[in-house]
Write a protein that holds these residues in place. Sequence first.
Motif, PDB file in Angstrom:
ATOM      1  N   ALA A   1      46.654  52.264  -1.188  1.00  0.00           N
ATOM      2  CA  ALA A   1      45.256  52.614  -1.467  1.00  0.00           C
ATOM      3  C   ALA A   1      44.300  51.826  -0.584  1.00  0.00           C
ATOM      4  O   ALA A   1      43.369  52.395  -0.014  1.00  0.00           O
ATOM      5  CB  ALA A   1      44.940  52.384  -2.941  1.00  0.00           C
ATOM      6  N   SER A   2      44.533  50.533  -0.455  1.00  0.00           N
ATOM      7  CA  SER A   2      43.572  49.692   0.268  1.00  0.00           C
ATOM      8  C   SER A   2      43.684  49.807   1.781  1.00  0.00           C
ATOM      9  O   SER A   2      42.698  49.644   2.493  1.00  0.00           O
ATOM     10  CB  SER A   2      43.713  48.231  -0.157  1.00  0.00           C
ATOM     11  OG  SER A   2      44.951  47.697   0.284  1.00  0.00           O
ATOM     12  N   GLU A   3      44.879  50.094   2.298  1.00  0.00           N
ATOM     13  CA  GLU A   3      45.071  50.130   3.745  1.00  0.00           C
ATOM     14  C   GLU A   3      44.979  51.528   4.343  1.00  0.00           C
ATOM     15  O   GLU A   3      44.707  51.667   5.535  1.00  0.00           O
ATOM     16  CB  GLU A   3      46.411  49.509   4.115  1.00  0.00           C
ATOM     17  CG  GLU A   3      46.477  48.019   3.805  1.00  0.00           C
ATOM     18  CD  GLU A   3      47.828  47.407   4.116  1.00  0.00           C
ATOM     19  OE1 GLU A   3      48.616  48.018   4.876  1.00  0.00           O
ATOM     20  OE2 GLU A   3      48.098  46.310   3.600  1.00  0.00           O
ATOM     21  N   LEU A   4      45.197  52.557   3.526  1.00  0.00           N
ATOM     22  CA  LEU A   4      45.221  53.912   4.071  1.00  0.00           C
ATOM     23  C   LEU A   4      44.194  54.845   3.439  1.00  0.00           C
ATOM     24  O   LEU A   4      43.493  55.570   4.138  1.00  0.00           O
ATOM     25  CB  LEU A   4      46.624  54.518   3.910  1.00  0.00           C
ATOM     26  CG  LEU A   4      46.796  55.948   4.394  1.00  0.00           C
ATOM     27  CD1 LEU A   4      46.573  56.033   5.899  1.00  0.00           C
ATOM     28  CD2 LEU A   4      48.169  56.472   4.030  1.00  0.00           C
ATOM     29  N   LEU A   5      44.080  54.826   2.119  1.00  0.00           N
ATOM     30  CA  LEU A   5      43.274  55.842   1.436  1.00  0.00           C
ATOM     31  C   LEU A   5      41.802  55.470   1.311  1.00  0.00           C
ATOM     32  O   LEU A   5      40.943  56.347   1.369  1.00  0.00           O
ATOM     33  CB  LEU A   5      43.865  56.120   0.051  1.00  0.00           C
ATOM     34  CG  LEU A   5      45.323  56.590   0.038  1.00  0.00           C
ATOM     35  CD1 LEU A   5      45.804  56.790  -1.394  1.00  0.00           C
ATOM     36  CD2 LEU A   5      45.501  57.841   0.870  1.00  0.00           C
ATOM     37  N   ALA A   6      41.507  54.203   1.113  1.00  0.00           N
ATOM     38  CA  ALA A   6      40.120  53.781   0.879  1.00  0.00           C
ATOM     39  C   ALA A   6      39.616  52.922   2.037  1.00  0.00           C
ATOM     40  O   ALA A   6      40.386  52.213   2.683  1.00  0.00           O
ATOM     41  CB  ALA A   6      40.023  52.975  -0.418  1.00  0.00           C
ATOM     42  N   ASN A   7      38.321  53.016   2.269  1.00  0.00           N
ATOM     43  CA  ASN A   7      37.642  52.086   3.166  1.00  0.00           C
ATOM     44  C   ASN A   7      37.039  51.016   2.272  1.00  0.00           C
ATOM     45  O   ASN A   7      35.964  51.201   1.698  1.00  0.00           O
ATOM     46  CB  ASN A   7      36.556  52.808   3.970  1.00  0.00           C
ATOM     47  CG  ASN A   7      35.789  51.888   4.872  1.00  0.00           C
ATOM     48  OD1 ASN A   7      35.892  50.675   4.766  1.00  0.00           O
ATOM     49  ND2 ASN A   7      34.995  52.470   5.754  1.00  0.00           N
TER      50      ASN A   7
END
Length: 78
Positions: free
Chosen positions: A60-66
């Motif tokens: 989530a933190s490295e790919l899906l969300a900025n």
Amino acid sequence: MARVVVDIMPKAEILDPQGQAIVGALGRLGFGGVSDVRQGKRFELEVDGSVDDDSLQRIASELLANTVIEDFTVTRVQ
């Protein structure tokens, strides 16, 4: 297999022009009483038992969300 839901929303201090456009459209369409809209994203992942919670947080933190401008939650759905 398990279903994991990642919900992503702009941080409270970040301007949300899409949400503001929706509020304006609601008023023009005659839907009163809505004073704010925040538009986000939702991802649903099918994962096997080898994917742990730490890995889901990293996905989530490295790919899906900025994470500079967005907050996220990760939820396993049974």
